[in-house]
Design an enzyme around this catalytic site. Structure first.
Site, PDB file in Angstrom:
ATOM      1  N   ASP A 309       0.825  -1.199   0.000  1.00 46.36           N
ATOM      2  CA  ASP A 309       0.000   0.000   0.000  1.00 46.36           C
ATOM      3  C   ASP A 309       0.867   1.260   0.000  1.00 46.36           C
ATOM      4  O   ASP A 309       1.974   1.260   0.520  1.00 46.36           O
ATOM      5  CB  ASP A 309      -0.894  -0.036   1.245  1.00 46.36           C
ATOM      6  CG  ASP A 309      -1.889   1.095   1.295  1.00 46.36           C
ATOM      7  OD1 ASP A 309      -2.715   1.196   0.376  1.00 46.36           O
ATOM      8  OD2 ASP A 309      -1.843   1.876   2.266  1.00 46.36           O
ATOM      9  N   GLU A 338       1.625   0.082  -4.808  1.00 44.15           N
ATOM     10  CA  GLU A 338       0.609   1.061  -5.172  1.00 44.15           C
ATOM     11  C   GLU A 338       1.274   2.425  -5.319  1.00 44.15           C
ATOM     12  O   GLU A 338       1.696   3.033  -4.348  1.00 44.15           O
ATOM     13  CB  GLU A 338      -0.483   1.143  -4.108  1.00 44.15           C
ATOM     14  CG  GLU A 338      -1.569   2.147  -4.490  1.00 44.15           C
ATOM     15  CD  GLU A 338      -2.359   2.668  -3.301  1.00 44.15           C
ATOM     16  OE1 GLU A 338      -3.545   2.969  -3.480  1.00 44.15           O
ATOM     17  OE2 GLU A 338      -1.780   2.774  -2.197  1.00 44.15           O
TER      18      GLU A 338
END
Length: 593
Positions: A309, A338
């Site tokens: 993330d 990400e």
């Protein structure tokens, strides 16, 4: 009472390539004790009391250690606390773990919203209060790991090869924490989703089907109810622990030649939101803890990959070190980061060996194509012209030159943080079919978002919960089920069948997973591209306007050659290739030549 309350990690393995083991010991005044280990092959290299007396970090050398249990004695004068630690025998080699790749289609789902397979864990007692209410988009809805296991048939039959779930670690937080991005225990599955053993069972059940599992990890921040924030191990364990500073989310600062120092610092050291304190990965102990934790989960659950993330937000040097150490242990694993930048050059900066990153090699194998996601809904729904519609897809694909490894770029039309591709219920499936066809036939790793196969709609204007609805039929009280054909509308069934046909055809198809691409700028508002590998090729043809078009095929002779017939994958029928090709409004063809 003074005791050893917890040790992270709870166990480890012999035979790892990195023989160093960090143990983080929790307990009241544990830092006032002296640890002693007398076990053959286990060497206590160093002891580090934290600034809080309730944490003690040990570093062990396991180079000559053998599997088994041994005692760690914590001594203070006449007091002795005993803790039994276990080293397990490693199962298999790190090289044997093959990560997700361009042959895979990744299905992203949110466990709390997918299916409720075990009602007994819906209202587990947690330390902090929370709400379970399916009518509230911010409350918990009861979905869990058992629900995923129970619907693996659905995913497998659809043609999904890999599942990525949003984080499943304990999030002992208030409303909104159903998404999983505010961990309060890095070594424990959230009990409302299941147990650690349930997670291992999910991976095993998937592997038995030849499917893969990706774990979503978060290094940038944890939850504000994490014990670390409530009792700081060290003053610099977090960035800005005493005064809230919001990150500016300015991900361009890393390559912006004009970026200010204050903007850079605010980006990396600011908190994501007030409930997600920003971890300081420049702290050696934090970095070691996070790196070791990710390796523990790969080994323990036999994972096939990691999704990291908010990849640009943590310390860059630490993240490169993390990738290096994970790939040293598991060279064939994959990690996708990400990087939510809607510019291909900015995204490519983060992929390993990028020509745009002169400062350092990130060692990150995979990145996400958020530019495609940002334009897809608009361009596939509008008419094509010299600067609209499929012309913008053609131009987007041209920027694939930015990436060092295009086959490790994850492509998407939507995910849990973006508007759905379909903002509202469609009148027809023309745009949907063209977008799905592109997603599943261009170079890279295709990523779907749960419900995309069933025409789920929604946008984030009011709340992110509106793009994260329940899969109807995943709860016993539901009167219909999207998991069954009988619970779908005619249009949903058509969309499902369309995607299933493409997904099953894509499986094992090396023309798609390994093939080169050649495309032609739109002529007569028609976009054409070829994928080719080992003498085989497919041709994708998309009509970008809402009217019939006769396409002159002479322009595509370099890919069609002398072939006069083809098979349309989408209809499983033969198609003659004469001088012209007649296309219906917004039609899409996938032709095997």
């Amino acid at each position: 009472m003074e005791k050893v309350e917890k040790v992270d990690p709870a166990f480890w393995w012999c035979g790892m390539k990195n023989t160093q083991l960090q143990l983080m010991v929790y307990g009241n005044n544990i830092a006032t004790y002296n640890p002693v280990i007398n076990h053959p092959g286990v060497v206590l290299k160093s002891v580090h009391p934290m600034e809080s007396p309730n944490y003690l970090i040990l570093y062990l050398d396991l180079k000559d250690a053998q599997p088994g249990k041994f005692s760690i004695d914590f001594v203070k004068g006449k007091n002795k606390l005993k803790y039994v630690y276990e080293l397990k025998e490693r199962q298999g080699k790190g090289e044997d773990k093959i990560g997700f790749n361009s042959s895979d289609v990744v299905y992203l789902l949110m466990p709390d919203r997918f299916a409720n397979g075990d009602e007994s864990n819906d209202r587990v007692q947690m330390k902090y209060p929370y709400t379970v209410n399916r009518k509230d988009v911010n409350a918990r809805h009861g979905g869990d790991l058992a629900g995923i296991v129970q619907h693996l048939d659905y995913l497998d039959s659809l043609g999904i090869t890999t599942v990525w779930t949003t984080p499943v670690l304990e999030n002992d937080m208030g409303e909104g924490s159903y998404h999983g991005y505010a961990a309060t225990d890095y070594y424990k599955i959230d009990p409302r989703l299941g147990t650690n053993e349930d997670y291992v069972h999910l991976a095993e059940a998937m592997h038995q089907r030849g499917m893969k599992l990706i774990m979503d990890m978060v290094f940038n921040h944890c939850g504000s109810n994490h014990p670390w924030l409530l009792d700081l191990p060290m003053r610099n364990w977090f960035n800005n622990p005493y005064k809230y500073v919001q990150t500016n989310h300015n991900k361009t600062v890393f390559f912006d030649p004009y970026a200010s120092d204050v903007d850079k610092l605010e980006m990396t050291d600011g908190w994501f939101v007030p409930t997600m304190p920003d971890l300081n990965q420049r702290n050696r102990y934090v970095a070691d803890y996070l790196i070791q934790n990710s390796i523990w989960w790969v080994e323990y659950a036999n994972l096939d990959g990691i999704r990291q993330d908010t990849y640009p937000y943590p310390d860059g040097e630490m993240m490169a070190r993390w990738c290096k150490e994970v790939f040293e242990e598991y060279p064939n694993l994959n990690i996708v980061g990400e990087v939510m930048i809607t510019n291909p050059t900015g995204t490519a900066y983060w992929q390993q060996k990028s020509a745009f990153n002169k400062q350092a090699d990130t060692r990150l194998k995979s990145v996400m194509d958020f530019h495609l996601q940002s334009i897809a809904s608009k361009v596939f729904h509008e008419e094509t012209s010299w600067n609209t519609g499929l012309q913008l897809i053609f131009e987007h694909m041209a920027y694939d030159f930015c990436y060092p490894d295009i086959n490790n770029v994850m492509r998407l039309l939507e995910n849990h943080d973006t508007d759905r591709f379909l903002l509202e219920a469609p009148e027809n499936l023309n745009a949907y079919k063209q977008a799905v066809t592109l997603l599943l036939t261009i170079p890279g790793i295709s990523q779907l978002y749960y419900g995309q196969e069933l025409l789920m709609t929604g946008n984030t204007k009011i709340d992110f919960g509106y793009i994260r609805p329940d899969m109807t039929g995943g709860w016993k009280e539901d009167t219909s089920s999207l998991f069954e054909a009988s619970g779908r509308t005619a249009m949903q069934q058509e969309a499902f069948n369309f995607m299933k046909n493409l997904l099953q055809w894509r499986k094992g198809n090396e023309v798609i997973s390994k093939g080169k691409m050649k495309h032609f700028m739109p002529r007569n508002n028609v976009y054409v591209y070829e994928r080719s590998y080992n003498g085989k090729s497919i041709l994708v043809v998309m009509n970008g306007v809402n009217k019939e078009v006769d396409l002159d095929l002479i322009h595509y002779k370099e890919v069609i050659g002398d072939k006069s017939t083809s098979r349309n994958v989408l209809t499983n029928s033969n198609l003659q290739l004469g001088k012209t090709l007649h296309l219906q409004p917004k039609e899409v063809l996938v032709l095997e030549l």
